[in-house]
Write a protein that holds these residues in place. Structure first.
Motif, PDB file in Angstrom:
ATOM      1  N   PRO A 186       1.241   9.956   7.757  1.00 27.62           N
ATOM      2  CA  PRO A 186      -0.083   9.510   8.206  1.00 27.62           C
ATOM      3  C   PRO A 186      -1.044   9.305   7.031  1.00 27.62           C
ATOM      4  O   PRO A 186      -1.068  10.102   6.085  1.00 27.62           O
ATOM      5  N   ARG A 187      -1.812   8.236   7.095  1.00 27.54           N
ATOM      6  CA  ARG A 187      -2.700   7.875   5.982  1.00 27.54           C
ATOM      7  C   ARG A 187      -3.684   8.990   5.604  1.00 27.54           C
ATOM      8  O   ARG A 187      -3.933   9.203   4.414  1.00 27.54           O
ATOM      9  N   PRO A 188      -4.265   9.734   6.554  1.00 30.15           N
ATOM     10  CA  PRO A 188      -5.204  10.793   6.153  1.00 30.15           C
ATOM     11  C   PRO A 188      -4.575  11.840   5.238  1.00 30.15           C
ATOM     12  O   PRO A 188      -5.277  12.429   4.410  1.00 30.15           O
ATOM     13  N   LEU A 189      -3.277  12.076   5.364  1.00 33.49           N
ATOM     14  CA  LEU A 189      -2.613  13.035   4.493  1.00 33.49           C
ATOM     15  C   LEU A 189      -2.360  12.464   3.102  1.00 33.49           C
ATOM     16  O   LEU A 189      -2.246  13.195   2.122  1.00 33.49           O
ATOM     17  N   ARG A 190      -2.260  11.130   3.023  1.00 32.36           N
ATOM     18  CA  ARG A 190      -1.959  10.476   1.744  1.00 32.36           C
ATOM     19  C   ARG A 190      -3.209  10.195   0.916  1.00 32.36           C
ATOM     20  O   ARG A 190      -3.156  10.165  -0.313  1.00 32.36           O
ATOM     21  N   MET A 191      -4.300   9.962   1.586  1.00 33.07           N
ATOM     22  CA  MET A 191      -5.510   9.511   0.898  1.00 33.07           C
ATOM     23  C   MET A 191      -5.986  10.454  -0.205  1.00 33.07           C
ATOM     24  O   MET A 191      -6.359   9.992  -1.293  1.00 33.07           O
ATOM     25  N   PRO A 192      -6.004  11.764   0.006  1.00 27.18           N
ATOM     26  CA  PRO A 192      -6.476  12.639  -1.081  1.00 27.18           C
ATOM     27  C   PRO A 192      -5.630  12.560  -2.344  1.00 27.18           C
ATOM     28  O   PRO A 192      -6.082  12.940  -3.423  1.00 27.18           O
ATOM     29  N   LEU A 193      -4.408  12.067  -2.221  1.00 29.24           N
ATOM     30  CA  LEU A 193      -3.503  11.959  -3.367  1.00 29.24           C
ATOM     31  C   LEU A 193      -3.511  10.573  -3.990  1.00 29.24           C
ATOM     32  O   LEU A 193      -2.724  10.274  -4.886  1.00 29.24           O
ATOM     33  N   GLY A 194      -4.390   9.701  -3.510  1.00 27.84           N
ATOM     34  CA  GLY A 194      -4.442   8.346  -4.040  1.00 27.84           C
ATOM     35  C   GLY A 194      -3.346   7.443  -3.514  1.00 27.84           C
ATOM     36  O   GLY A 194      -3.024   6.420  -4.125  1.00 27.84           O
ATOM     37  N   LEU A 195      -2.780   7.794  -2.351  1.00 32.20           N
ATOM     38  CA  LEU A 195      -1.686   7.021  -1.774  1.00 32.20           C
ATOM     39  C   LEU A 195      -2.087   6.316  -0.479  1.00 32.20           C
ATOM     40  O   LEU A 195      -1.227   5.900   0.297  1.00 32.20           O
ATOM     41  N   GLY A 196      -3.374   6.157  -0.277  1.00 26.94           N
ATOM     42  CA  GLY A 196      -3.845   5.515   0.946  1.00 26.94           C
ATOM     43  C   GLY A 196      -3.515   4.039   1.033  1.00 26.94           C
ATOM     44  O   GLY A 196      -3.651   3.430   2.093  1.00 26.94           O
ATOM     45  N   PHE A 197      -3.046   3.440  -0.071  1.00 23.41           N
ATOM     46  CA  PHE A 197      -2.780   1.996  -0.095  1.00 23.41           C
ATOM     47  C   PHE A 197      -1.545   1.602   0.725  1.00 23.41           C
ATOM     48  O   PHE A 197      -1.404   0.445   1.096  1.00 23.41           O
ATOM     49  N   GLY A 198      -0.630   2.496   0.988  1.00 27.93           N
ATOM     50  CA  GLY A 198       0.608   2.139   1.670  1.00 27.93           C
ATOM     51  C   GLY A 198       0.385   1.604   3.069  1.00 27.93           C
ATOM     52  O   GLY A 198      -0.308   2.224   3.868  1.00 27.93           O
ATOM     53  N   ASN A 199       0.964   0.432   3.379  1.00 26.48           N
ATOM     54  CA  ASN A 199       0.805  -0.139   4.717  1.00 26.48           C
ATOM     55  C   ASN A 199       1.964  -1.076   5.028  1.00 26.48           C
ATOM     56  O   ASN A 199       2.619  -1.606   4.123  1.00 26.48           O
ATOM     57  N   LEU A 200       2.223  -1.267   6.302  1.00 25.31           N
ATOM     58  CA  LEU A 200       3.374  -2.049   6.744  1.00 25.31           C
ATOM     59  C   LEU A 200       3.226  -3.532   6.431  1.00 25.31           C
ATOM     60  O   LEU A 200       4.214  -4.204   6.093  1.00 25.31           O
ATOM     61  N   ALA A 201       2.011  -4.071   6.534  1.00 24.91           N
ATOM     62  CA  ALA A 201       1.811  -5.498   6.269  1.00 24.91           C
ATOM     63  C   ALA A 201       2.217  -5.852   4.841  1.00 24.91           C
ATOM     64  O   ALA A 201       2.910  -6.862   4.601  1.00 24.91           O
ATOM     65  N   ASP A 202       1.821  -5.026   3.870  1.00 27.10           N
ATOM     66  CA  ASP A 202       2.197  -5.295   2.486  1.00 27.10           C
ATOM     67  C   ASP A 202       3.683  -5.045   2.257  1.00 27.10           C
ATOM     68  O   ASP A 202       4.318  -5.731   1.454  1.00 27.10           O
ATOM     69  N   ALA A 203       4.239  -4.058   2.956  1.00 26.50           N
ATOM     70  CA  ALA A 203       5.677  -3.815   2.855  1.00 26.50           C
ATOM     71  C   ALA A 203       6.445  -5.068   3.272  1.00 26.50           C
ATOM     72  O   ALA A 203       7.366  -5.521   2.574  1.00 26.50           O
ATOM     73  N   LEU A 204       6.089  -5.642   4.393  1.00 27.99           N
ATOM     74  CA  LEU A 204       6.753  -6.844   4.880  1.00 27.99           C
ATOM     75  C   LEU A 204       6.570  -8.011   3.917  1.00 27.99           C
ATOM     76  O   LEU A 204       7.525  -8.749   3.628  1.00 27.99           O
ATOM     77  N   LYS A 205       5.362  -8.185   3.426  1.00 29.00           N
ATOM     78  CA  LYS A 205       5.075  -9.306   2.522  1.00 29.00           C
ATOM     79  C   LYS A 205       5.929  -9.236   1.260  1.00 29.00           C
ATOM     80  O   LYS A 205       6.551 -10.228   0.855  1.00 29.00           O
ATOM     81  N   HIS A 206       5.980  -8.074   0.638  1.00 29.38           N
ATOM     82  CA  HIS A 206       6.707  -7.949  -0.625  1.00 29.38           C
ATOM     83  C   HIS A 206       8.217  -7.970  -0.421  1.00 29.38           C
ATOM     84  O   HIS A 206       8.948  -8.560  -1.234  1.00 29.38           O
ATOM     85  N   LEU A 207       8.692  -7.350   0.645  1.00 31.52           N
ATOM     86  CA  LEU A 207      10.134  -7.370   0.896  1.00 31.52           C
ATOM     87  C   LEU A 207      10.610  -8.772   1.276  1.00 31.52           C
ATOM     88  O   LEU A 207      11.699  -9.193   0.870  1.00 31.52           O
ATOM     89  N   ARG A 208       9.817  -9.486   2.036  1.00 35.69           N
ATOM     90  CA  ARG A 208      10.169 -10.875   2.364  1.00 35.69           C
ATOM     91  C   ARG A 208      10.224 -11.717   1.087  1.00 35.69           C
ATOM     92  O   ARG A 208      11.141 -12.531   0.901  1.00 35.69           O
ATOM     93  N   ARG A 209       9.265 -11.515   0.205  1.00 33.16           N
ATOM     94  CA  ARG A 209       9.242 -12.258  -1.050  1.00 33.16           C
ATOM     95  C   ARG A 209      10.471 -11.940  -1.906  1.00 33.16           C
ATOM     96  O   ARG A 209      11.055 -12.840  -2.535  1.00 33.16           O
ATOM     97  N   ALA A 210      10.897 -10.687  -1.895  1.00 33.80           N
ATOM     98  CA  ALA A 210      12.095 -10.309  -2.642  1.00 33.80           C
ATOM     99  C   ALA A 210      13.317 -11.067  -2.132  1.00 33.80           C
ATOM    100  O   ALA A 210      14.128 -11.562  -2.919  1.00 33.80           O
ATOM    101  N   THR A 211      13.441 -11.184  -0.804  1.00 34.41           N
ATOM    102  CA  THR A 211      14.589 -11.902  -0.228  1.00 34.41           C
ATOM    103  C   THR A 211      14.511 -13.398  -0.518  1.00 34.41           C
ATOM    104  O   THR A 211      15.546 -14.065  -0.602  1.00 34.41           O
ATOM    105  N   GLU A 212      13.310 -13.926  -0.666  1.00 39.65           N
ATOM    106  CA  GLU A 212      13.158 -15.352  -0.979  1.00 39.65           C
ATOM    107  C   GLU A 212      13.543 -15.634  -2.431  1.00 39.65           C
ATOM    108  O   GLU A 212      14.161 -16.658  -2.739  1.00 39.65           O
TER     109      GLU A 212
END
Length: 270
Positions: A186-212
């Motif tokens: 969950p994002r609230p647990l990640r945010m204090p560690l500077g990891l709040g940036f993780g999200n599914l939309a960016d995961a899909l975008k970058h992984l799709r680009r890798a396959t391309e």
């Protein structure tokens, strides 16, 4: 509290433990950008690439060790040795001291490669890969600085003018996988560690680009299929994962990844 080695591009933050994520001449406008490479060693360190592509890890390890002993400061030797160390970690007993040491050695070798050549993408890519492996071993929340390092190095490779597409593809994969792994917490647990940036939309975008950028690569297709499942797109995930079985094995561990793709397919409703 886990100990994180010094990182060359930024100061480390204190890690807060809580209760876990690959030389050309390019062009910038009309001006060529050269990624300097040291001359090949008599030990033919470049042969490591062929050996790894044909699933010959022990032979690649032997060449990397000899090359390190003979040329411990050579860029081509250092980044390839880092790649070999990551693969040694991958085949080691899970969560063993040997696996942890291999991943941390890979990170240190990548740092040395960057010091030897700070303008080429290879060292940053290898550091991103090693940092991601260390973070997966320790747990992303307990190794937040390694996660951020993986993200920053991958983004740096992607932004480099003239970086080879095959390296950019690997950087996109690392970045996408980092985002995907972080969404497990969950994002609230990640945010204090500077990891709040993780999200599914960016995961899909970058992984799709890798396959391309590198179509037909088992590792990228598997992870993209996993992201599609997380996104609730079962039809696209099924198509992606079904295609994995017919792909050529180009990386150590691809046989296991093909089995994993089949396992994921079984979780999808008809």
């Amino acid at each position: 509290m886990p100990t994180t080695p010094a990182m060359s591009t930024r100061p480390l933050r204190v890690l807060l433990p809580l209760a876990a994520a690959f030389s050309i001449i390019g062009q910038t406008g009309s001006a060529p950008v050269a990624y300097a490479q040291a001359p090949a060693t008599p030990l033919s360190i470049a042969r490591v690439d062929t050996l790894l592509a044909t699933n010959q890890l022990p032979a690649a390890v032997a060449i990397a060790e000899q090359a390190l002993a003979a040329s411990p400061r050579q860029f081509d030797v250092l980044w390839r040795a880092s790649r070999v160390r990551v693969l040694q970690g991958d085949v080691a007993a899970p969560k063993s001291k040997g696996q942890e040491k291999a991943y941390k050695d890979a990170f240190a070798l990548a740092e040395r490669a960057i010091k030897a050549n700070s303008v080429a993408p290879d060292g940053y890519l290898r550091r991103a890969a090693a940092a991601g492996k260390v973070a997966l071993f320790a747990g992303t929340l307990d190794a937040a600085d390694y996660v951020v390092q993986a993200k920053e190095d991958a983004e740096r490779v992607i932004a480099m003018p003239g970086a080879p597409p095959i390296l950019v593809a690997s950087a996109e994969y690392i970045l996408g996988r980092t985002h995907l792994k972080l969404t497990e917490t969950p994002r609230p647990l990640r945010m204090p560690l500077g990891l709040g940036f993780g999200n599914l939309a960016d995961a899909l975008k970058h992984l799709r680009r890798a396959t391309e950028l590198r179509p037909g690569f088992v590792m990228f297709q598997l992870e993209y299929g996993r992201a599609l499942i997380e996104d609730g797109n079962a039809a696209a995930a099924r198509t992606t994962l079904q295609g994995v079985a017919a792909l050529a094995e180009q990386e150590i561990g691809d046989d296991g990844r093909k089995r994993e793709a089949l396992d994921l397919l079984r979780t999808l409703k008809p």
